[in-house]
Design an enzyme around this catalytic site. Structure first.
Site, PDB file in Angstrom:
ATOM      1  N   ASN A  67     -11.434 -31.162 -14.722  1.00 20.69           N
ATOM      2  CA  ASN A  67     -12.488 -30.174 -14.452  1.00 20.69           C
ATOM      3  C   ASN A  67     -13.150 -30.542 -13.126  1.00 20.69           C
ATOM      4  OD1 ASN A  67     -14.590 -28.386 -14.448  1.00 20.69           O
ATOM      5  ND2 ASN A  67     -15.756 -29.414 -16.069  1.00 20.69           N
TER       6      ASN A  67
ATOM      7  N   SER B  64     -17.324 -38.906 -19.275  1.00 20.40           N
ATOM      8  CA  SER B  64     -17.225 -40.164 -18.536  1.00 20.40           C
ATOM      9  C   SER B  64     -15.905 -40.898 -18.751  1.00 20.40           C
ATOM     10  CB  SER B  64     -18.425 -41.072 -18.857  1.00 20.40           C
ATOM     11  OG  SER B  64     -19.607 -40.464 -18.358  1.00 20.40           O
TER      12      SER B  64
ATOM     13  N   HIS C 277     -18.456 -24.928 -21.936  1.00 22.75           N
ATOM     14  CA  HIS C 277     -18.743 -26.245 -21.368  1.00 22.75           C
ATOM     15  C   HIS C 277     -20.249 -26.498 -21.463  1.00 22.75           C
ATOM     16  CE1 HIS C 277     -19.240 -29.493 -18.506  1.00 22.75           C
ATOM     17  NE2 HIS C 277     -17.960 -29.751 -18.677  1.00 22.75           N
TER      18      HIS C 277
ATOM     19  N   GLU D 282     -17.019 -32.964 -26.397  1.00 20.44           N
ATOM     20  CA  GLU D 282     -17.674 -33.566 -25.243  1.00 20.44           C
ATOM     21  C   GLU D 282     -19.145 -33.822 -25.578  1.00 20.44           C
ATOM     22  OE1 GLU D 282     -15.597 -32.741 -21.329  1.00 20.44           O
ATOM     23  OE2 GLU D 282     -16.816 -30.997 -21.696  1.00 20.44           O
TER      24      GLU D 282
ATOM     25  N   LYS E 192     -15.320 -28.896 -11.583  1.00 20.23           N
ATOM     26  CA  LYS E 192     -16.696 -28.377 -11.519  1.00 20.23           C
ATOM     27  C   LYS E 192     -16.922 -27.639 -10.199  1.00 20.23           C
ATOM     28  CE  LYS E 192     -18.123 -32.313 -14.295  1.00 20.23           C
ATOM     29  NZ  LYS E 192     -19.162 -32.592 -15.239  1.00 20.23           N
TER      30      LYS E 192
ATOM     31  N   GLU F 280     -22.332 -27.637 -19.526  1.00 25.80           N
ATOM     32  CA  GLU F 280     -23.133 -27.202 -18.359  1.00 25.80           C
ATOM     33  C   GLU F 280     -23.397 -25.695 -18.437  1.00 25.80           C
ATOM     34  OE1 GLU F 280     -20.646 -29.109 -15.407  1.00 25.80           O
ATOM     35  OE2 GLU F 280     -21.283 -31.030 -16.211  1.00 25.80           O
TER      36      GLU F 280
ATOM     37  N   GLY G  96     -20.885 -36.957 -17.321  1.00 29.87           N
ATOM     38  CA  GLY G  96     -21.402 -37.275 -15.996  1.00 29.87           C
ATOM     39  C   GLY G  96     -22.442 -38.390 -15.990  1.00 29.87           C
TER      40      GLY G  96
HETATM   41  C1  PEP Z   1     -16.583 -32.565 -17.896  1.00 34.03           C
HETATM   42  O1  PEP Z   1     -16.946 -32.004 -16.870  1.00 34.03           O
HETATM   43  O2  PEP Z   1     -16.094 -31.909 -18.812  1.00 34.03           O
HETATM   44  C2  PEP Z   1     -16.758 -34.015 -17.996  1.00 34.03           C
HETATM   45  C3  PEP Z   1     -16.378 -34.612 -19.093  1.00 34.03           C
HETATM   46  O3  PEP Z   1     -17.329 -34.667 -16.916  1.00 34.03           O
HETATM   47  P1  PEP Z   1     -17.333 -36.259 -16.649  1.00 34.03           P
HETATM   48  O4  PEP Z   1     -15.921 -36.749 -16.870  1.00 34.03           O
HETATM   49  O5  PEP Z   1     -17.763 -36.388 -15.221  1.00 34.03           O
HETATM   50  O6  PEP Z   1     -18.276 -36.872 -17.618  1.00 34.03           O
END
Ligand code: PEP
Length: 239
Positions: free
Chosen positions: A9, A202, A91, A159, A11, A93, A165
């Protein structure tokens, strides 16, 4: 070990010259057995598609509508036309920064499936929900939108919001536990046929291998660490 799905992803990062730089390095790496999905910003989809050989293309979001006067929305039918096989729905976000409600997620998933795109439906609890012991309740509530939809044709990404993040990764036992509960929920409700359950939050080269080996983890959704070809390659080749 059976093949896994590992999705990048990107982003709201990268412009075309960054994509050039990514693939200049990426295409020197060997082809991998795991299924790889690259998920860039919507205006980069066609551009990224030109670089792909065995990797699949995914989008970060889509509309719950097919077409119409919905300025700023992106139809999954156009995403399909652009070469997407996958789309992220829900997601964290989208949910927590842009206020997308759970109710619309089912409509988006249905619309994407009808457009012949496979949704990766993201679920996960916030830190305060986890601390109150509500993880499973929250995740089941998010999964409830899948009832009444086609019985399959989508994947799920667990997630935990507190891990996205932040550098705080879920322990492999915790990811396995919640992802096992997700599988139980799907099978008890006779939904989610063929769904793979990805872990996201992460993921980095130094934790990807143990996560990929953990029971009930069928793949990974990687944000920050997927932006660099070297670190993403280490992740995809670690399991
Ligand atoms: C994501 O954007 O779905 C995600 C898991 O981000 P990160 O790996 O940066 O935590």
């Amino acid at each position: 070990m059976e093949n896994k799905i590992i999705a990048a992803n990107w982003k709201m990062y990268k412009v075309k010259r960054d994509v050039d730089a990514f693939f200049e390095i990426w295409r020197k790496y060997e082809r991998l057995k795991n299924e790889i999905v690259i998920i860039p910003q919507a205006p980069l989809l066609s551009y990224v598609k030109n670089f792909l050989s065995y990797e699949k293309l995914g989008a970060q979001n889509c509309s719950d509508k097919k077409e119409g006067a919905f300025t700023g929305e992106v139809s999954p039918y156009l995403l399909k036309d652009t070469g997407c096989d996958y789309v992220l729905i829900g997601h964290s976000e989208r949910r927590h920064i842009f206020g997308e409600k759970n109710e619309i997620m089912g409509l988006k998933i249905k619309n994407a499936i009808e457009a012949n795109i496979r949704p990766i439906y993201c679920v996960g609890e916030k830190l305060e929900e986890r601390e109150k012991g509500k993880t499973i309740d929250v995740v089941f509530e998010q999964l409830s939108v899948l009832k009444g939809l086609p019985s399959g044709g989508y994947d799920i990404a667990y997630e935990p919001v507190w891990a996205i993040g932040t550098g705080k990764v879920a322990k492999k036992e915790d990811a396995s536990f919640v992802q096992g509960k997700i599988k139980e929920y799907l099978s008890q409700n006779k939904i989610g046929e063929g769904a793979r359950i990805l872990y996201g939050g992460s993921v980095k080269p130094d934790n990807s291998s143990e996560l990929l080996m953990a029971p009930n983890v069928d793949g990974l959704l990687v944000g920050g660490a997927s932006l660099d070809p070297g670190s993403f390659f280490k992740i995809v080749s670690s399991g």
